[in-house]
Enzyme design. Structure first.
Site, PDB file in Angstrom:
ATOM      1  N   GLY A 157      -2.831  -3.544  -2.016  1.00 57.90           N
ATOM      2  CA  GLY A 157      -2.733  -2.262  -3.426  1.00 57.90           C
ATOM      3  C   GLY A 157      -1.153  -2.063  -3.049  1.00 57.90           C
ATOM      4  N   GLU A 158      -0.233  -1.615  -2.134  1.00 63.83           N
ATOM      5  CA  GLU A 158       0.223  -0.760  -2.074  1.00 63.83           C
ATOM      6  C   GLU A 158       2.054  -1.351  -1.907  1.00 63.83           C
ATOM      7  OE1 GLU A 158      -0.876   3.702  -0.898  1.00 63.83           O
ATOM      8  OE2 GLU A 158      -1.557   2.474   0.099  1.00 63.83           O
ATOM      9  N   ASN A 195      -8.755 -12.820  -3.449  1.00 64.51           N
ATOM     10  CA  ASN A 195      -8.765 -13.455  -4.876  1.00 64.51           C
ATOM     11  C   ASN A 195      -6.892 -13.931  -5.113  1.00 64.51           C
ATOM     12  OD1 ASN A 195      -8.379 -13.536  -7.819  1.00 64.51           O
ATOM     13  ND2 ASN A 195     -10.811 -12.868  -8.144  1.00 64.51           N
ATOM     14  N   GLY A 236      -5.648   4.666 -11.461  1.00 66.85           N
ATOM     15  CA  GLY A 236      -4.907   6.701 -10.094  1.00 66.85           C
ATOM     16  C   GLY A 236      -3.431   6.354  -9.492  1.00 66.85           C
ATOM     17  N   GLY A 277      -9.387  -0.811 -11.053  1.00 66.99           N
ATOM     18  CA  GLY A 277      -9.388  -1.928 -11.606  1.00 66.99           C
ATOM     19  C   GLY A 277      -8.696  -2.724 -11.234  1.00 66.99           C
ATOM     20  N   GLY A 310      -4.397  -4.755   3.397  1.00 65.90           N
ATOM     21  CA  GLY A 310      -4.611  -4.478   2.356  1.00 65.90           C
ATOM     22  C   GLY A 310      -3.273  -4.784   1.355  1.00 65.90           C
TER      23      GLY A 310
END
Ligand code: MOS
Length: 760
Positions: free
Chosen positions: A726-727, A654, A237, A465, A724
């Site tokens: 992810g970015e 993880n 995405g 994902g 976070g």
């Protein structure tokens, strides 16, 4: 209750594979385009070939007569679709096919529904559209695009920049530009829609299923309970799936029109106009310091491009206010409206662009002062949140610099430009610091323990994902004391408990906290069954007194005394026990604290002002990026030799997945620095490179060894300790590369992507 027993320690941390890995590699994971329903028909779209004007006439006769065609829908026969409720973070685009007005090249003007995908596509080419063309506004510099009065949607300040700037010993300034980019997830965005009377079910490529549900319900005038959105797997995405898009509405409209299920799958060129883009930006930045490197003032103004409709806000300067301990700062953002397709957040939206300017200009300042770039950043280290003076929830940025410098070998850098060489290649070292705002969204989950000792945990979130299935399974396993294979984690369905979008690097903390809290509540419920049972070894135990492991609760003072979930449920003649729960009210702040108020992540999470009572602990992820580049001085060729990326991501749940996120972010950063650019034809407003052969992304040959490391401690602002990630991995990469290019060549690049012509 201890949550760090041996079994859980093995579960959370290094060695956990994706729980859905086998499904993915065997092709058993079902993405939206994999759902084939009985009697399913297919839609194909017709897009505008002009960027501004009106449709004069549409002739659908030839298309309607083509083989297999079931319907041709235009604004003449689409019927009325209702506008969805306003949403500041993710504004719904206007409903499609409602009038003749064209505001961008690529806007949908017609849709063909046919028996097969090929028939639909062939017939779509037979639709004839004539236009009355207006002159489009396409350039960020076009005076026609300039906002009229008070243009700033973000306007933050502290101190007095003007006075400080005037008195400063050293000032540096620059104008920076970044290109428009297209997300290009591998999975084509697809909607499969089917109606059962007035109930609509869709499979949709989205990061935000509850928003899609709300928009579809509104479009067709339905209650939200009449719409179900399923997204068990999404093929990537990067932010393209945060908003809702017209094609999802069109798929539902097609299905209603032909009274059959319909699949609408975007083609790659349609992905360049239909699911948003990273806007191009223009920034002016000025930084002033004392001779010793102490920052005295920062003035930052950002301009982003937007479509003619309501787009998400794009506050490029929002990170500038919090990154360094500088007493005088102004940060302002405006946007200009162009005849371009809608924009959308794209991985590290706005912060990545702002960071490029700030970290580039700090690098320039370091040369001006003759000071090491890391030393300059440490001199201005924001030990507390610089806008409020409040302590950070946790902050290991110093460790990011230190660890990064060691792993990279920063000490080997010759400070002067053009001094390091490898044969014909000029060698450059560059670095950048990163402060990445945290988002604390809320989420809900449901957990069930069954008599066979297995558990089911669920929430309506998506896994784009990034590893949501896996991480949530781990977090549930940790609390419940079960092996991961005893837990089934379900997501991707709006019939499940409410979850926020998979975006803003916020889902792991939000949903993870919900899963954690829900599982704690479930253990308490189980204990509630036995704590007043004198025959139970757990008699009298509260949750603090037990350890969960191997499907069993045991007394922490004597772990030989306990019983399994199975035994407890059996004795109480229960097949299962279920509890619902959510993430706690955020203890930390979500965004940029301004005075006594916190502005949450502007644009993406709304300018929603959160009262100080909710938001007293500023929280952020941090990082340091180091790049070594080679530049061929005769050919202008730039190669990245290596990158070291160190991040304070709080507790890493993880290692394997987190490392993948950081590598992916770095590759995105290399793309931003060197390759990615959505090119608009200046005459027609058409995307000139709307294929994966023309739009360049970093490929294996462009990506060097990436060394990823994590530092820091579990963050106290949420129960799972996560920040976070992810970015954040994308942020700082472009500046580190541009700074390395300067070190190699003495040439300061302020425009992305860096091209060969800029280096010649
Ligand atoms: Mo990301 S731009 O929050 O998907």
């Amino acid at each position: 209750m201890t949550t760090t027993n041996a079994a859980a320690a093995a579960l959370v941390g290094p060695g956990v594979d994706r729980v859905d890995g086998r499904l993915k590699v065997t092709g058993a994971a079902r993405y939206p385009s994999d759902f084939t329903l009985p009697e399913m028909a297919y839609s194909a779209l017709v897009r505008s070939t002009i960027a501004a004007g009106t449709i004069a006439r549409i002739d659908t006769a030839r298309a309607a007569a083509a083989p297999g065609v079931l319907a041709v829908i235009t604004h003449d026969n689409a019927g009325r679709l209702h506008k969805a409720k306003w949403n500041l973070a993710y504004p719904p685009p206007p409903p499609p096919l409602q009038d003749a007005k064209i505001t961008y090249n690529g806007q949908y003007v017609a849709m063909v529904v046919a028996e097969t995908r090929q028939q639909a596509a062939a017939a779509a080419r037979l639709v004839e559209v004539t236009y009355d063309r207006d002159e489009p506004v396409l350039s960020i510099e076009d005076p026609a695009a300039r906002p009229k009065s008070n243009p700033y949607f973000l306007d933050m300040k502290r101190g007095n920049v003007k006075t400080a700037m005037a008195a400063a010993e050293v000032t540096v300034e620059g104008t920076f530009t970044t290109s428009a980019q297209t997300h290009n997830p591998i999975g084509p965005f697809t909607t499969v829609a089917s109606w059962d009377r007035d109930t609509l079910t869709v499979y949709d490529s989205t990061q935000n299923p509850f928003l899609v549900r709300a928009v579809l319900a509104a479009s067709f005038g339905l209650g939200e309970e009449k719409v179900r959105v399923l997204s068990p797997f999404v093929g990537g995405g990067f932010g393209a799936g945060l908003r809702s898009w017209p094609h999802s509405i069109l798929a539902a409209l097609a299905a209603r029109t032909v009274n059959r299920p319909v699949q609408l799958s975007l083609t790659r060129p349609e992905m360049f106009t239909g699911i948003g883009r990273r806007p191009s930006t223009l920034q002016h930045l000025k930084i002033a310091s004392a001779r010793d490197g102490t920052l005295v003032a920062i003035e930052h103004e950002g301009t982003s491009t937007a479509s003619m409709h309501s787009d998400s806000l794009y506050p490029i300067t929002v990170g500038t206010i919090v990154s360094y301990a500088c007493p005088n700062v102004t940060a302002r953002d405006k946007r200009v409206r162009l005849n371009i397709p809608p924009i959308a957040h794209m991985r590290a939206p706005a912060l990545a662009e702002g960071n490029f300017a700030v970290e580039s200009l700090l690098d320039e300042l370091s040369y001006e002062l003759g000071m090491d770039p890391i030393e300059l950043r440490l001199r201005n280290y924001a030990a507390v949140h610089p806008q409020t003076g409040l302590p950070w929830s946790s902050r290991a940025l110093r460790e990011c610099y230190k660890t990064g410098a060691e792993r990279f070998g920063w000490a080997q850098r010759e400070p002067a430009v053009r001094t390091m060489r490898d044969g014909r290649w000029l060698v450059g070292y560059g670095m950048a610091g990163v402060t990445f705002i945290q988002n604390h969204a809320k989420g809900q989950a449901r957990a069930t323990i069954r008599r066979d000792g297995t558990a089911r945990v669920c929430s309506g979130a998506t896994d784009i994902g990034t590893g949501t299935y896996t991480v949530m399974t781990q977090l549930a396993a940790e609390v419940l004391g079960l092996q991961a294979d005893r837990i089934e984690f379900e997501l991707g369905d709006t019939r499940l408990p409410w979850a926020p979008e998979a975006g803003g690097s916020g889902l792991t903390a939000a949903l993870g906290s919900a899963v954690h809290n829900t599982c704690v509540a479930l253990v308490k419920r189980v204990l509630g069954l036995v704590s007043d049972d004198p025959d139970s070894p757990l008699h009298g135990c509260a949750i603090e007194d037990v350890v969960a492991s191997d499907g069993r609760l045991a007394r922490s003072d004597d772990d030989s005394r306990g019983e399994s979930y199975a035994e407890i449920l059996q004795r109480h003649v229960l097949d299962s026990l279920t509890v619902d729960g959510d993430s706690a009210k955020p203890r930390g702040s979500t965004g940029v604290l301004v005075g006594s108020l916190a502005v949450s992540r502007l644009g993406r999470f709304g300018h929603k002002l959160i009262g100080a009572s909710h938001a007293t602990i500023p929280a952020s992820a941090f990082g340091a990026r180091f790049a070594e580049v080679r530049v061929d001085p005769e050919l202008g060729v730039l190669r990245i030799a290596r990158i070291v990326s160190v991040t304070d991501g709080g507790r890493i749940i993880n290692q394997k997945l987190a490392r993948s996120q950081l590598i992916g972010g770095t590759v995105g950063g290399i793309g931003m620095a060197m390759f990615e650019e959505t090119v608009t034809d200046p005459g027609t407003g058409r995307v000139a490179n709307a294929t994966l052969s023309d739009y360049l992304v970093a490929v294996n040959a462009d990506v060097p060894d990436i060394d990823v490391a994590f530092v820091g401690e579990p963050d106290p602002s949420n129960p799972i300790g996560a920040k976070g990630i992810g970015e954040v991995g994308l942020v700082g990469v472009a500046a580190a590369i541009a700074n390395a290019v300067y070190h190699a060549t003495g040439r300061r690049i302020r425009s992305l992507p860096i091209t060969i012509s800029q280096l010649l």
